[in-house]
Design a protein around this motif. Structure first.
Motif, PDB file in Angstrom:
ATOM      1  N   GLU A 236       0.820  -1.221   0.000  1.00  0.00           N
ATOM      2  CA  GLU A 236       0.000   0.000   0.000  1.00  0.00           C
ATOM      3  C   GLU A 236       0.856   1.274   0.000  1.00  0.00           C
ATOM      4  OE1 GLU A 236      -3.554   1.501   0.317  1.00  0.00           O
ATOM      5  OE2 GLU A 236      -3.075   0.072  -1.249  1.00  0.00           O
ATOM      6  N   ASP A 237       1.796   1.281   0.934  1.00  0.00           N
ATOM      7  CA  ASP A 237       2.576   2.510   1.096  1.00  0.00           C
ATOM      8  C   ASP A 237       3.885   2.458   0.313  1.00  0.00           C
ATOM      9  OD1 ASP A 237       3.428   0.470   2.663  1.00  0.00           O
ATOM     10  OD2 ASP A 237       4.152   1.745   4.297  1.00  0.00           O
ATOM     11  N   PHE A 238       3.860   1.628  -0.750  1.00  0.00           N
ATOM     12  CA  PHE A 238       5.065   1.503  -1.561  1.00  0.00           C
ATOM     13  C   PHE A 238       5.478   2.846  -2.155  1.00  0.00           C
ATOM     14  CE2 PHE A 238       6.544   0.755  -6.021  1.00  0.00           C
ATOM     15  CZ  PHE A 238       7.834   0.429  -5.677  1.00  0.00           C
ATOM     16  N   GLU A 239       6.652   3.261  -1.826  1.00  0.00           N
ATOM     17  CA  GLU A 239       7.161   4.512  -2.377  1.00  0.00           C
ATOM     18  C   GLU A 239       8.205   4.172  -3.428  1.00  0.00           C
ATOM     19  OE1 GLU A 239       5.597   7.822   0.059  1.00  0.00           O
ATOM     20  OE2 GLU A 239       5.532   6.970  -1.910  1.00  0.00           O
ATOM     21  N   PRO A 240       7.861   4.361  -4.682  1.00  0.00           N
ATOM     22  CA  PRO A 240       8.719   3.864  -5.751  1.00  0.00           C
ATOM     23  C   PRO A 240      10.199   4.247  -5.620  1.00  0.00           C
ATOM     24  CG  PRO A 240       6.697   4.725  -6.637  1.00  0.00           C
ATOM     25  CD  PRO A 240       6.693   5.041  -5.182  1.00  0.00           C
TER      26      PRO A 240
ATOM     27  N   THR B 195      -0.038   8.845  -4.734  1.00  0.00           N
ATOM     28  CA  THR B 195       0.833   8.344  -3.675  1.00  0.00           C
ATOM     29  C   THR B 195       1.000   9.347  -2.543  1.00  0.00           C
ATOM     30  OG1 THR B 195       2.704   9.116  -4.942  1.00  0.00           O
ATOM     31  CG2 THR B 195       2.142   6.804  -5.156  1.00  0.00           C
TER      32      THR B 195
ATOM     33  N   LYS C 210      -3.916   8.727   2.508  1.00  0.00           N
ATOM     34  CA  LYS C 210      -3.516   8.697   1.109  1.00  0.00           C
ATOM     35  C   LYS C 210      -4.690   9.166   0.255  1.00  0.00           C
ATOM     36  CE  LYS C 210       0.616   7.433   0.479  1.00  0.00           C
ATOM     37  NZ  LYS C 210       1.339   6.379   1.114  1.00  0.00           N
TER      38      LYS C 210
ATOM     39  N   ARG D  20      -5.603   8.571  -2.692  1.00  0.00           N
ATOM     40  CA  ARG D  20      -6.302   7.632  -3.570  1.00  0.00           C
ATOM     41  C   ARG D  20      -7.388   6.848  -2.848  1.00  0.00           C
ATOM     42  NH1 ARG D  20      -1.384   4.055  -4.483  1.00  0.00           N
ATOM     43  NH2 ARG D  20      -0.979   3.347  -2.386  1.00  0.00           N
TER      44      ARG D  20
END
Lengths: 356, 293, 374
Positions: free
Chosen positions: B284-288, C109, C150, C152
């Motif tokens: 979910e909180d994946f920060e690229p 994000t 978030k 989204r």
């Protein structure tokens, strides 16, 4: 006749529907009215057979349909998005359900031209959908539903993506288009004005349940609950919790209203009052009404909508003509005493204004 | 029985399932079977339990090959993913140049693995290869048959040349799917080029990037043909990756039991690492910017 | 009280006037004829702090015009002036314009807070100032409880509020442009968001330009509305004027629900002849020479259904019930017209008569309003 018998559908991604019992007669336009996520689309998917209810039964003309797959049902559906086959001509788009059924060529031509005629798109039959405007594309989708001669026609907010004026135009045509082809027609919308103008019978949905069913006019004049009254009101209904003491209705912040004669006879106690904005007039300050401050005014040309504040409460008034009011002006709100709806604390209607 | 959904569709999938069973599941089971037995020929088998697994996992030969394999995949990913992204970002978005670029990009992908190997084997030769000859002519001590660094560099450059296009095409598909209104909003918000990349392009491309990373990882981790053709695993064992080692063991030495055990271990590693990539990149909180290099 | 604080914060802001001089735009590289232009030559001047609307059906060029103002598009001809300075070729980022689009544009994000702060961060506004503005704005848009979430994960209308918030967060903007921002919003919520927008306008005093095809949105939002059709400006006026004196039959029919009745007629001195029936509307008009098509325009609001003998005899074809009022669809010798029946009026019999309110009958020659003399 399409009958839904205590239909329930649990969904994770979409709105749920709970314990829906409904019977829809052919040859009529039935409206499903409710805001986004009230379960309109979920219910339509169940009617179409795209989804299967968690419990309950769907019966069409006395035959159980619950388990029958979509392609074996005779259903036509029109969506909010303009769904047409881009590579086929308008003619072939309208003909496609007939081709699947292997109808004879001559008959197809006759039916397609008939449907195109009703929808006023006869001159575009050889064009591609992409060469048409949005309104015309939606007419093609409607013509396809018409030509199919389905026994159940589902229209899921078909006008929502159209320009205001086109919407008005198609709205007046719709009842005429599908009348008399003997199908059960279901029309979902979130706008009460559409429901009023085109519906024979209206079903108000609220959080997946039926709030009320009836003719548009009866729901407008005698809403069975506060929820129905709110769904049927555009602009939104003014509501306030009051305490009735004889002929006076008191509310927070020293507010007082006069009770109309239809309310006076009720037992004293707490109620919730509903008032349509066009029954709330505006007078000079310090007359007998509620002293309020103008928050914003909107002028539509023929009408003025005044948003006023009284002790943190928002009141909306709809006035005929153009009225120059500025933010901060002190005004007096005068509710028409004989136009008040009274609901009890559970939100059920106690009494509706007389003479509607 | 009442049913809304047609189960007839299952029959359409059945042939594929059957084919997969014959070509993948049954051979895999055979391998598993081999890995727990020993044989001295004559079709006589003895049960040895986890003996081969223990032997493989403790052997230095496996450790070395495994490390080489990890190093190779990591290097290849570290180069191909950013490079592919960069190329995709700089590709034109409309006009005829789009199709020209796409065709050019697709060209290396059309060449078979062993041909790629052969091309580079010749291209990099010191005596007749254009690359090898030129480099040596310029005074660089380059010989992939003798020099470990040169062998690695040759294989990595070859893989990058062959497969970066795949990453480019995937990223490009993700990029053109972004609605223009996002770029417009970003311009009005005064976002820098970097911010546009970081907050619009990267998040919107995260799905295709995941596919690119998974594909490139699995493929590079199981690379066989190219090192076999170019270096043959040398010089010494410098480019003997797990796959090359596996073939040496199974076919060169005919140690079927240990080779089977190695295959199963190999298979599990690939699945495990792919799963790890998938989990991290779909968080979910994946920060690229933190997750992918 | 929050509003007062915020507005005092904004007092010092410089304001600007926007002028469009002879703007025209074509999407073709080499436009040769008038028809190649999506936007035909027009001149507009917008004052500081006004609320304006561009109203018209899809394809009328209103979004093209909006993109020219924001700088996303460069006009084929003409100049865009902000406070007298020519910025025709300047990119959007230097124009100090905020724009809100039809569908919510959010940065997936980022948190809601970061989304709102983003335009300020890009402009290197000091941190404490950003924080103050973001929190106040979130409060006004009722987004406060979502700030750490978030973006989204929110619903469509909350996302659109974030888009609105990003447009409103900067204090230095020359203008805020809205491109049909309420399309994805539920009708009941539209009412509250619209009045919220109006309140924000009153507080911030930004110049706001609102593009829509929905007459109700345009009329309720703006002080002045520019009605467009096929790339041309048809009328620029206040809501009241558009309703009472439509300059063109297009405006009459486009605005109002249902739109104005437009009926072909003949003019004979003081009398108007409508399909052979003479009606006296007590006015004197001078037609421009060479006018080919003469029409009478009267809004359904000013058509009164009566039993009066002098009235125009009509047959009632249908009554549409809109709740608060009813629309009578009428026919007179092949001409169709609509009348609005006030709340509580008795339903007319099948044949009835109609009278036109003389003050609100307009005469059009070839589509254009002809001036009346009493």
């Amino acid at each position: 006749m399409l009958e839904l018998k205590s239909i329930t559908k649990h969904e994770r991604e979409q709105a749920q529907v709970k314990d829906i019992t409904l019977s829809l007669a052919p040859g009529k336009l039935h409206i499903l009215l409710g805001p986004t996520l009230s379960g309109k689309t979920t219910l339509m998917r169940l009617m179409a057979g795209l989804d299967r209810p968690t419990s309950g039964e769907i019966v069409m003309n006395g035959q159980a349909m619950t388990g029958v797959p979509v392609r074996k049902r005779n259903v036509a559906m029109v969506y909010q998005q303009f769904v047409n086959y881009p590579s086929l001509s308008v003619f072939e788009n309208i003909a496609s359900p007939l081709r699947v059924r292997r109808v004879a060529n001559r008959e197809i031509k006759q039916k397609v031209e008939g449907a195109a005629d009703v929808l006023g798109i006869k001159e575009f039959l050889h064009r591609r959908p992409s060469e048409l405007s949005g309104g015309q594309q939606q007419r093609v989708a409607l013509a396809r539903a018409l030509a199919k001669e389905a026994s159940l026609v589902l229209l899921d907010e078909p006008l929502a993506n159209l320009d205001y004026k086109l919407r008005e135009e198609l709205r007046t045509e719709l009842p005429r288009i599908f009348k008399g082809n003997g199908a059960v027609i279901v029309y979902a919308t979130s706008e009460s004005a559409e429901a009023m103008l085109i519906g024979d019978s209206v079903t108000c949905l609220h959080e997946g349940r039926i709030a009320s069913t009836g003719s548009a006019r009866s729901l407008y004049d005698h809403p069975n609950s506060l929820v129905t009254a709110q769904i049927m009101s555009d602009p939104p209904l003014n509501t306030v919790r009051i305490k009735k003491k004889g002929a006076i209705l008191e509310f927070d912040g020293d507010g007082r209203l006069h009770a109309g004669s239809h309310i006076e006879t009720l037992a004293d106690g707490p109620y919730e009052i509903g008032l349509r904005p066009h029954h709330l007039s505006i007078g000079a300050p310090a007359s007998c009404g509620i002293d309020a401050v103008v928050a914003t005014t909107e002028v539509t040309g023929s009408e003025t909508i005044v948003h006023a504040e009284f002790m943190g409460m928002r009141w909306v008034s709809l006035l005929h003509g153009v009225h120059a009011l500025n933010t901060g002006d002190r005004i007096s709100l005068n509710p028409a005493p004989d136009k008040l709806f009274v609901f009890d604390e559970t939100g059920a209607l106690v009494v509706a204004p007389p003479g509607c | 029985m009442q049913k809304t959904h047609d189960h007839k569709a299952l029959w359409l999938v059945a042939p594929a399932l059957l084919l997969v069973a014959f070509t993948a599941v049954i051979p895999l089971m055979t391998v598993v079977n081999y890995s727990v037995q020993d044989t001295f020929g004559n079709n006589q088998f003895f049960w040895v339990g986890a003996e081969w697994y223990r032997e493989i996992l403790q052997s230095d030969r496996f450790h070395a090959a495994f490390l080489r394999q990890i190093a190779f995949s990591a290097t290849v990913l570290a180069i191909e993913i950013p490079l592919g992204l960069a190329i995709a970002l700089s590709m034109p978005k409309k006009g005829i140049s789009v199709s020209v670029c796409l065709v050019l990009m697709a060209l290396p992908l059309l060449i078979p693995w062993n041909v790629v190997g052969t091309i580079w084997q010749i291209f990099a030769r010191v005596d007749i290869g254009l690359l090898g000859y030129t480099l040596n002519g310029l005074g660089v001590d380059y010989n992939y048959t003798q020099n470990v660094g040169a062998a690695w560099a040759t294989l990595i450059i070859m893989d990058v040349w062959h497969w970066t296009s795949l990453v480019v095409l995937l990223c490009y598909a993700g990029l053109v799917a972004i609605p223009p209104v996002y770029y417009q909003a970003a311009r009005i918000d005064g976002a820098s080029r970097w911010a546009v990349f970081r907050y619009i392009e990267l998040p919107k491309m995260s799905r295709v990037l995941l596919i690119a990373v998974l594909l490139r990882f699995m493929d590079s981790f199981m690379i066989y043909t190219e090192p076999f053709v170019v270096t043959g695993g040398g010089p010494g064992n410098a480019t003997t990756f797990l796959s090359v080692d596996l073939v040496k063991m199974a076919i060169g030495q005919f140690d079927l039991g240990p080779a089977a055990a190695l295959s199963v271990i190999y298979f599990l590693i690939v699945i495990l690492v792919s799963w790890a990539f998938y989990t991290i990149m779909t968080r979910e909180d994946f920060e690229p910017s933190g997750g992918v290099r | 009280m929050k509003l007062a604080l915020l507005s005092s914060l904004l007092r010092a802001v410089e304001m600007a006037q926007i002028d469009l001089n002879n703007i025209a735009h074509s999407y073709l590289a080499a436009p040769s004829s008038e028809d190649d232009f999506a936007l035909k030559k027009l001149n507009v001047s917008w004052q500081d702090g006004g609320a304006y609307a561009l109203l018209g059906p899809s394809g009328c060029g209103k979004t093209t015009l909006l993109n020219i103002i924001s700088g996303l598009l460069q006009p084929t001809q003409g100049a865009v002036l902000f406070d007298g300075a020519d910025i025709t070729t300047s990119p959007p980022e230097v124009r100090n314009i905020a724009q809100i689009f039809q569908f919510p544009v959010i940065y997936d994000t980022m948190t809601v807070y970061h989304n709102l702060a983003f335009p300020l961060q890009n402009r290197k506004v000091p941190k404490h100032e950003i924080d103050a503005r973001v929190r106040r704005l979130a409060d006004m848009l009722e987004l406060s409880k979502y700030l750490p979430r978030k973006a989204r994960d929110l619903s469509a209308d909350e996302k659109q509020k974030i888009s609105l918030g990003r447009g409103l967060v900067r204090e230095d903007v020359t203008a805020i442009l809205f491109d049909e921002p309420l399309t994805v919003i539920d009708p009941q919520l539209k009412w509250s968001l619209r009045s919220q927008l109006k309140r924000l306008h009153a507080e911030f005093n930004h110049t706001m330009i609102y593009v829509t095809h929905d007459q109700t949105e345009a009329l309720t939002f703006a002080d002045q509305i520019i009605v467009m059709s096929e790339g041309e400006v048809v009328q620029t006026a206040s809501p009241q004027e558009l309703f009472e004196r439509p300059a063109h039959t297009f405006v009459g029919q486009f605005i109002g629900s249902p739109g104005m009745n437009v009926l072909p007629c003949a003019l004979d001195g003081h009398h108007i002849s409508l399909a052979g029936h003479t009606i006296n509307v007590g006015c004197n008009v001078t037609l421009p020479s060479g006018a080919e098509c003469i029409e009478l325009g009267v809004r359904p609001e000013f058509v009164k259904v009566t039993d009066n003998n002098d009235a125009l005899p009509v047959t009632v074809e249908a009554i549409e019930d809109a709740g608060r009022y009813r629309i009578a669809r009428l026919r007179f010798r092949g001409l169709q017209l609509a009348a609005i029946l006030p709340d509580g009026a008795p339903p007319p019999s099948e044949t009835a008569g109609v009278l036109f309110d003389a003050d609100n009958v307009h005469i059009y020659a070839d589509g254009h309003l002809v001036g009346k003399r009493a």
